[in-house]
Design an enzyme around this catalytic site. Structure first.
Site, PDB file in Angstrom:
ATOM      1  N   GLY A  42      68.642  49.491  18.075  1.00  0.00           N
ATOM      2  CA  GLY A  42      67.801  48.742  18.991  1.00  0.00           C
ATOM      3  C   GLY A  42      66.341  49.140  18.846  1.00  0.00           C
ATOM      4  NE  ARG A  72      74.099  46.366  16.655  1.00  0.00           N
ATOM      5  CZ  ARG A  72      73.708  47.507  17.184  1.00  0.00           C
ATOM      6  NH1 ARG A  72      73.841  48.620  16.479  1.00  0.00           N
ATOM      7  NH2 ARG A  72      73.183  47.554  18.392  1.00  0.00           N
ATOM      8  CG  ASP A 131      73.918  57.939  19.396  1.00  0.00           C
ATOM      9  OD1 ASP A 131      73.655  56.742  19.140  1.00  0.00           O
ATOM     10  OD2 ASP A 131      74.636  58.281  20.351  1.00  0.00           O
ATOM     11  CB  THR A 174      66.865  55.044  21.955  1.00  0.00           C
ATOM     12  OG1 THR A 174      67.618  54.489  23.047  1.00  0.00           O
ATOM     13  CG2 THR A 174      66.912  56.556  22.071  1.00  0.00           C
ATOM     14  CG  ASP A 222      69.351  53.533  26.842  1.00  0.00           C
ATOM     15  OD1 ASP A 222      68.710  52.809  27.628  1.00  0.00           O
ATOM     16  OD2 ASP A 222      70.343  53.137  26.219  1.00  0.00           O
ATOM     17  CG  ASP A 231      70.778  57.576  24.685  1.00  0.00           C
ATOM     18  OD1 ASP A 231      69.805  57.547  23.907  1.00  0.00           O
ATOM     19  OD2 ASP A 231      71.717  56.765  24.612  1.00  0.00           O
ATOM     20  NE  ARG A 265      76.859  51.654  25.623  1.00  0.00           N
ATOM     21  CZ  ARG A 265      76.079  51.403  24.582  1.00  0.00           C
ATOM     22  NH1 ARG A 265      75.476  50.229  24.475  1.00  0.00           N
ATOM     23  NH2 ARG A 265      75.884  52.303  23.642  1.00  0.00           N
TER      24      ARG A 265
END
Length: 328
Positions: free
Chosen positions: A15, A76, A107, A130, A132, A134, A176
């Site tokens: 993303g 992708r 990741d 990213t 997020d 994360d 998420r």
């Protein structure tokens, strides 16, 4: 001794996030500073397999510092998941004379870089991109700060209409698996309740909180919901539950979605991307591989890619407490 690096490739994968272009610019200009070649790989690992490379110098990356998204595109690649696909990617790099690869992504992108290194001993360095936040090994990922500013701006606007109509708004934000965006933006936006995957607060507490807010004199409320929150199947189920159990509320839902990924990167993300790009290039030149660059205690540090992939970020418990106090 490790092979001397003369040409570095850079790609973006997964993303997109604000700051990716700033990082691409930093990589290209750091290469130019050290008098080595740089090539941009278009469309992530798919472009790596196809050899979709373009030389990049200091001038070719002008005007992208403030641009959202990624000029190198992202895609992708099912083929890269196969040994045949990775062999083709390695051959593309070798044929182009590329000696090291910088991967900007999350990741999943790092997993691809790690297996490429393991199978062909090809030098790789990761830059975490990213929204997020994360990724283990850095306090901030590229795009996180910009996304927070985008979300807070949206909350401020929604609060205007919530106050005008005495409404309760459920605002769903990205996250998420983690609630970093929801927790930080919720506090900054003055949310009455924040629902995140790490803390299963339950429907009873939600109802109790909303009742308390109503009794304290609040005529409107904002509830921030991370998309991975475990209380309901989705934010619309939460709306239905409140509609059924709290008659006084006029409930609306706003899903912010992909608008959180877009926009011009913040000052913080531009500076962070610039620092990460320099660290990534210079780490390859120093013979380092299989690392991710990250921000730790204000300094650029290296974390093994495997740790970055497998490690888990932790929610800030102090922010949870601050959230409870501020929502009184």
């Amino acid at each position: 001794m490790p092979k001397k690096i003369k040409k570095i490739g850079v790609l973006t994968s997964g993303g997109d996030s604000p700051g990716m272009n700033s990082a691409i610019r930093s990589v290209a200009r750091t290469c130019a500073y050290h008098n080595i070649e740089c090539v941009g790989v278009y469309r992530g690992y798919e472009g790596l397999i196809e050899g979709d490379f373009k030389p990049m110098d200091a001038r070719s990356v002008k005007g992208i510092l403030n641009k959202g998204g990624t000029i190198l595109k992202s895609a992708r690649s099912k083929e890269f998941r196969t040994k045949e696909g990775r062999l083709q990617a390695f051959n593309s790099l070798t044929n182009a004379g590329v000696d090291g690869l910088i991967v900007i992504g999350g990741d999943g992108s790092f997993s691809g870089a790690l297996v490429l290194n393991q199978e062909y001993n090809f030098p790789v360095i990761g830059i975490p991109g990213t929204i997020d936040n994360d990724i283990y090994g850095t306090s901030h990922t590229l795009g996180f700060d910009t996304a927070l500013n985008t979300v807070v701006d949206a909350i401020d606007k929604i609060r205007d209409t919530a106050s005008s109509h005495n409404r309760l708004f459920f605002i769903e934000v990205m996250g998420r698996d983690v609630g970093h965006i929801a927790l930080n933006a919720g506090i900054a936006g003055g949310a009455e309740e924040i629902l995140i995957p790490e803390e299963d607060l339950g429907l009873d507490r939600l109802v109790e909180s909303l009742n308390r807010s109503r009794k304290s004199g609040k005529s409107s409320s904002i509830v921030i919901v991370a998309e991975g929150d475990k209380i309901g199947k989705n934010v619309f189920e939460l709306k239905d539950f409140v509609d059924e159990n709290l008659e006084d509320y006029d409930v609306r839902v706003s899903v912010l979605g992909h608008m959180q990924r877009g926009g011009s990167p913040s000052c913080f993300d531009r500076v962070l991307a610039s620092r990460m790009g320099v660290k990534a290039v210079e780490s390859l030149l120093e013979g380092k591989s299989n690392y991710m660059v990250g921000l730790k205690n204000g300094e650029m540090k290296l974390t093994p890619l495997e740790s970055a992939i497998k490690g888990k970020t932790k929610i800030n418990l102090e922010l949870l407490r601050v959230s409870d106090i501020m929502s009184i």
